[in-house]
Design an enzyme around this catalytic site. Structure first.
Site, short mmCIF file in Angstrom:
data_model
loop_
_atom_site.label_atom_id
_atom_site.label_comp_id
_atom_site.label_asym_id
_atom_site.label_seq_id
_atom_site.Cartn_x
_atom_site.Cartn_y
_atom_site.Cartn_z
N ARG A 117 -20.58 6.15 -25.12
CA ARG A 117 -21.83 6.19 -25.03
C ARG A 117 -23.07 5.09 -25.60
NH1 ARG A 117 -22.77 11.89 -22.90
NH2 ARG A 117 -21.04 11.98 -21.77
N ARG B 164 -29.45 8.09 -23.91
CA ARG B 164 -30.71 8.03 -24.65
C ARG B 164 -31.31 7.85 -26.19
NH1 ARG B 164 -29.50 14.88 -23.20
NH2 ARG B 164 -27.76 13.13 -23.39
N ARG C 72 -35.31 5.45 -17.02
CA ARG C 72 -34.61 6.38 -16.39
C ARG C 72 -35.69 7.42 -15.84
NH1 ARG C 72 -30.35 9.54 -16.68
NH2 ARG C 72 -31.58 11.17 -15.70
N ASP D 145 -20.11 7.66 -14.59
CA ASP D 145 -20.75 8.84 -15.10
C ASP D 145 -18.85 9.37 -14.40
OD1 ASP D 145 -21.44 10.97 -16.87
OD2 ASP D 145 -19.95 12.44 -15.45
N TYR E 157 -14.07 20.41 -15.24
CA TYR E 157 -15.26 20.96 -14.48
C TYR E 157 -15.37 21.22 -13.26
CZ TYR E 157 -17.93 17.87 -18.54
OH TYR E 157 -18.26 17.54 -20.11
#
Ligand code: CP3
Length: 338
Positions: free
Chosen positions: A26, A30, A39, A75, A150
């Site tokens: 990562r 962010r 973004r 992703d 998921y």
């Protein structure tokens, strides 16, 4: 010594290196203001489908931190969406699936992945290879168990209750689902390998929810199918969180490099998977502490990692969004000069 082989590849093969290569799970995301700017107003999955954005976001942490590897910005659910599954990534939550998978009919409705439907990934890799020089490019995918979690839960889950209910209660449905996901994952990784990535990482982030016996019975054959059927002489990195008891089984699944979270010291991990290179494992929360603490912990990780045949410095899981990017830059300098 005039070895031009990328540092990450040498460490993955257990060859001598002047210093441990370093990158961060990562690292794009962010924690970087330039990522948040780029973004703004663009959905996560939309940004993953635009090669120009994928290329730029992938390069941001390389420029800023001088890490030894870039990880493709994408992703784990990108290939699932490309295979026709209705899902989205909700900011602050994660992947959310419109119709959770619970029955054999649900499994049979999942299509195989056509490599051309993720052509935007191959295009992004082509753009990246023109920019990266001797910085390695890592491709990745989600492993069948983590993807299944998921799909069965319908979104993120703490205890994976519905996933385990399916696994124990309907093993035929479970194995059919994981076999299908293994096919999708293998195609997704093969597209990346054929486009020229230097290494791949298979994320089984949530496999640590399982006992070793259940991992071996319900998961390992499917992860092995992915890693063994992948064509190309590239290192395979295999990582999950909370997997101290699973490290040997994950190595058996076909890892050249075993990713380790912060709970297991790397010298202990090295004894559990003899002969394997390791990747990890600074606690991402340590980066929120004063520099003296970061330095001390990073030096400990390096000393423990030196017990493995090869060590790729990383965190024990992804960079937290609240991390000060300057701490990451300084950490890279430390690893390069330690
Ligand atoms: O820099 C990198 O590491 C490359 C990019 C990357 C992303 N997702 C981008 C992303 C990678 C390697 C992943 C893998 C991924 N995605 C995993 C395995 C790695 C892990 O962390 O264990 C998992 C479990 C997912 C599923 C997922 N997608 C989660 C849990 C989240 C976070 C939800 C949130 O908002 O906190 C996502 C969204 C996501 N994927 C973001 C990024 C940068 C944040 C979305 C945003 O910026 O709006």
């Amino acid at each position: 010594m005039n070895d031009t082989t990328k540092l990450l590849l040498r460490a993955a093969r257990g060859e001598a290196v002047p210093h441990a290569p370093v990158w961060f799970m990562r690292q794009a995301g962010r924690s970087l203001p330039e990522y948040r700017d780029l973004r703004a107003g663009i959905g996560m999955l939309e940004s993953c489908r635009r090669p120009d954005l994928v290329c730029e976001i992938t390069l941001q942490p390389v420029r800023r931190h001088k890490v030894d590897a870039a990880i493709l910005f994408s992703d784990i659910v990108v290939p699932l969406q490309a295979a026709g599954i209705d899902l989205d990534i909700v900011a602050g939550t994660g992947p959310v699936v419109a119709e959770p998978v619970r029955t054999m009919a649900d499994v049979e409705a999942i299509r195989d992945l056509d490599g051309e439907s993720v052509g935007f990934i191959a295009e992004a890799i082509r753009l990246l290879l023109a920019e990266l020089g001797d910085t390695a490019l890592i491709g990745f995918a989600g492993a069948p168990f983590t993807l299944a979690s998921y799909l069965v839960e319908g979104g993120p889950s703490k205890h994976h209750t519905k996933t385990k209910t399916l696994m124990y209660g309907a093993p035929d449905v479970w194995h059919a689902l994981c076999a299908r996901l293994a096919g999708i994952t293998r195609t997704f990784l093969q597209v990346q390998v054929d486009a020229g990535v230097d290494a791949v990482q298979l994320f089984d982030s949530w496999a640590g929810a399982l006992s070793e016996a259940d991992y071996r019975r319900y998961v390992l054959p499917h992860s092995r199918a992915v890693l063994h059927e992948l064509r190309g002489p590239i290192p395979r990195i295999h990582f999950g969180v909370g997997t101290a008891e699973l490290l040997p089984a994950m190595a058996e699944a076909g890892a050249d490099v075993v990713g380790v979270d912060w709970r297991t010291p790397l010298d202990v991990a090295a004894a559990r998977v003899p002969g394997k290179a390791l990747q990890g494992n600074l606690d991402p929360c340590v980066l929120l502490a004063p520099w003296e603490v970061i330095e001390q912990e990073a030096r400990r990780v390096l000393a423990e990692g030196a017990k493995a045949p090869g060590h790729i410095f990383n965190l024990g899981h992804g960079v937290l969004p609240e991390t000060d990017p300057d701490a990451l830059t300084r950490l890279v300098e430390l690893v390069h000069t330690a």
